[in-house]
Design a protein around this motif. Structure first.
Motif, PDB file in Angstrom:
ATOM      1  N   THR A  23      45.990  67.335  23.016  1.00 51.03           N
ATOM      2  CA  THR A  23      45.727  67.129  24.439  1.00 51.03           C
ATOM      3  C   THR A  23      45.252  65.701  24.667  1.00 51.03           C
ATOM      4  O   THR A  23      44.276  65.258  24.062  1.00 51.03           O
ATOM      5  N   LEU A  24      45.966  64.984  25.519  1.00 51.36           N
ATOM      6  CA  LEU A  24      45.575  63.636  25.906  1.00 51.36           C
ATOM      7  C   LEU A  24      44.908  63.717  27.276  1.00 51.36           C
ATOM      8  O   LEU A  24      45.547  64.067  28.263  1.00 51.36           O
ATOM      9  N   LYS A  25      43.627  63.411  27.339  1.00 53.91           N
ATOM     10  CA  LYS A  25      42.891  63.559  28.593  1.00 53.91           C
ATOM     11  C   LYS A  25      43.304  62.507  29.629  1.00 53.91           C
ATOM     12  O   LYS A  25      43.258  62.771  30.829  1.00 53.91           O
ATOM     13  N   GLY A  26      43.670  61.335  29.151  1.00 55.59           N
ATOM     14  CA  GLY A  26      44.059  60.269  30.081  1.00 55.59           C
ATOM     15  C   GLY A  26      45.119  59.395  29.453  1.00 55.59           C
ATOM     16  O   GLY A  26      44.856  58.240  29.090  1.00 55.59           O
ATOM     17  N   ALA A  27      46.323  59.926  29.301  1.00 54.97           N
ATOM     18  CA  ALA A  27      47.400  59.195  28.628  1.00 54.97           C
ATOM     19  C   ALA A  27      47.693  57.880  29.342  1.00 54.97           C
ATOM     20  O   ALA A  27      47.777  57.822  30.569  1.00 54.97           O
ATOM     21  N   TYR A  28      47.860  56.829  28.531  1.00 55.16           N
ATOM     22  CA  TYR A  28      48.181  55.509  29.081  1.00 55.16           C
ATOM     23  C   TYR A  28      48.889  54.732  27.988  1.00 55.16           C
ATOM     24  O   TYR A  28      48.273  54.301  27.010  1.00 55.16           O
ATOM     25  N   PHE A  29      50.202  54.550  28.149  1.00 54.84           N
ATOM     26  CA  PHE A  29      50.990  53.879  27.108  1.00 54.84           C
ATOM     27  C   PHE A  29      51.719  52.683  27.702  1.00 54.84           C
ATOM     28  O   PHE A  29      52.332  52.780  28.770  1.00 54.84           O
ATOM     29  N   THR A  30      51.633  51.557  27.007  1.00 56.80           N
ATOM     30  CA  THR A  30      52.341  50.336  27.383  1.00 56.80           C
ATOM     31  C   THR A  30      53.329  49.989  26.273  1.00 56.80           C
ATOM     32  O   THR A  30      52.975  50.044  25.090  1.00 56.80           O
TER      33      THR A  30
END
Length: 322
Positions: free
Chosen positions: A176-183
């Motif tokens: 589980t990713l609580k706040g996914a952010y990928f660049t």
């Protein structure tokens, strides 16, 4: 997928932090346009979910998927990306391995990237910022069609959903990713691009989220480049620190909102008449998502200039790149 061909980067068409980045990298033997987009990717990577913009039920975050495309060797795509990697390594943002299987990518994002910060509007916020700087996108994504599931995951992660991102398996547990952010900052030759991203992917959701920066051979010759200027590098890192301290919404000013609405309606009418910003049907899905790219880049322009809201100038600067 945005095709940017032969665009000349003027100092007043980028935000102040990116302008300083271009000064620091002016002795890098590559295209200034590549370097401008690498600067934006660097900002995108280190900011994470600290800033956001409202759009109805949607929350826009400034993460970007940028792909530098040019001939192998001659374009110097890898040289353009090295300064970004150097700066990002000096922050607490985690760099993804250049080659990683899908399951390990998800585990890495969940276990190794989680950070918490305080937002004056939202209180305590947890996010999972991760960035990939891949000189060969094919190495990161792998060959099609075996990479289809990974690409679908990256498509979903781009949107930074508000309720977390979950990955459940029968035998390997739950992530589980609580706040996914990928660049994503990648490079590819035109020949290799089709091996990782066949036409149906380019025309679909993942392709519409990519900003494709296309250049030919390098635009300048630097036979014996000097060491990077340490004082300029320190100033860039200090600037990143200041930018990261900006937390909370970065929305349109009333004047910018009127400007954006007029542009949006004109753009929609133009497409309805068959006049696509990028005529090739492969890129029509990108054209439909272009307003979102515009908002993301405008957010980065605002914080890169030390502003807490998006003005008309930030939108105009973003449009100059799209």
């Amino acid at each position: 997928m945005g095709a940017l061909l032969g665009c000349f980067v003027q100092p007043d068409t980028v935000n102040p932090w990116v302008r300083d980045f271009l000064t620091w990298t002016e002795q890098v033997e590559t295209s200034p346009l590549y370097l401008a987009w690498v600067g934006y990717a660097t900002l995108s990577a280190v900011i994470g979910r600290r800033i956001y913009s409202h759009l109805g039920f949607t929350t826009i975050y400034p993460n970007l998927y940028i792909l530098l495309v040019g001939p192998s060797g001659g374009a110097r795509k890898g040289e353009a990306m090295k300064p970004a990697k150097r700066l990002i390594e000096r922050t607490d943002t985690i760099l993804c391995p250049e080659s990683v299987i899908r399951e390990e990518f998800i585990r890495l994002m969940e276990k190794d990237t989680e950070q918490t910060f305080t937002c004056p509007v939202r209180g305590s916020v947890t996010h999972n910022p991760l960035v990939c700087v891949s000189e060969e996108l094919l190495v990161f994504l792998g060959l099609a069609p075996q990479n289809t599931k990974f690409i679908v995951d990256l498509t979903d992660l781009y949107d930074c959903g508000p309720s977390g991102w979950r990955y459940y398996t029968k035998h390997q547990g739950r992530n589980t990713l609580k706040g996914a952010y990928f660049t994503l900052l990648g490079g590819s030759s035109p020949e290799h691009l089709g091996l990782a991203l066949p036409g149906e992917i380019v025309m679909g959701g993942f392709g519409s989220r990519l900003i494709l920066v296309v250049q030919g051979r390098r635009e300048r010759i630097i036979v014996d480049p000097p060491e990077p200027d340490a004082a300029q590098e320190k100033a860039l890192l200090l600037g990143l620190g200041e930018i990261r301290r900006r937390v909370g919404p970065v929305d349109l000013t009333p004047a910018a909102k009127a400007f954006y609405e007029a542009w949006y309606r004109a753009e929609d009418a133009r497409i309805n008449e068959g006049d696509w910003p990028v005529p090739d049907p492969l890129f029509h899905a990108y054209c439909e998502r272009r307003p979102l790219h515009l908002r993301k880049i405008a957010m980065l322009n605002a914080v890169g200039a030390g502003r807490g809201a998006i003005g008309i100038g930030e939108l105009e600067t973003a449009l100059a790149f799209l």
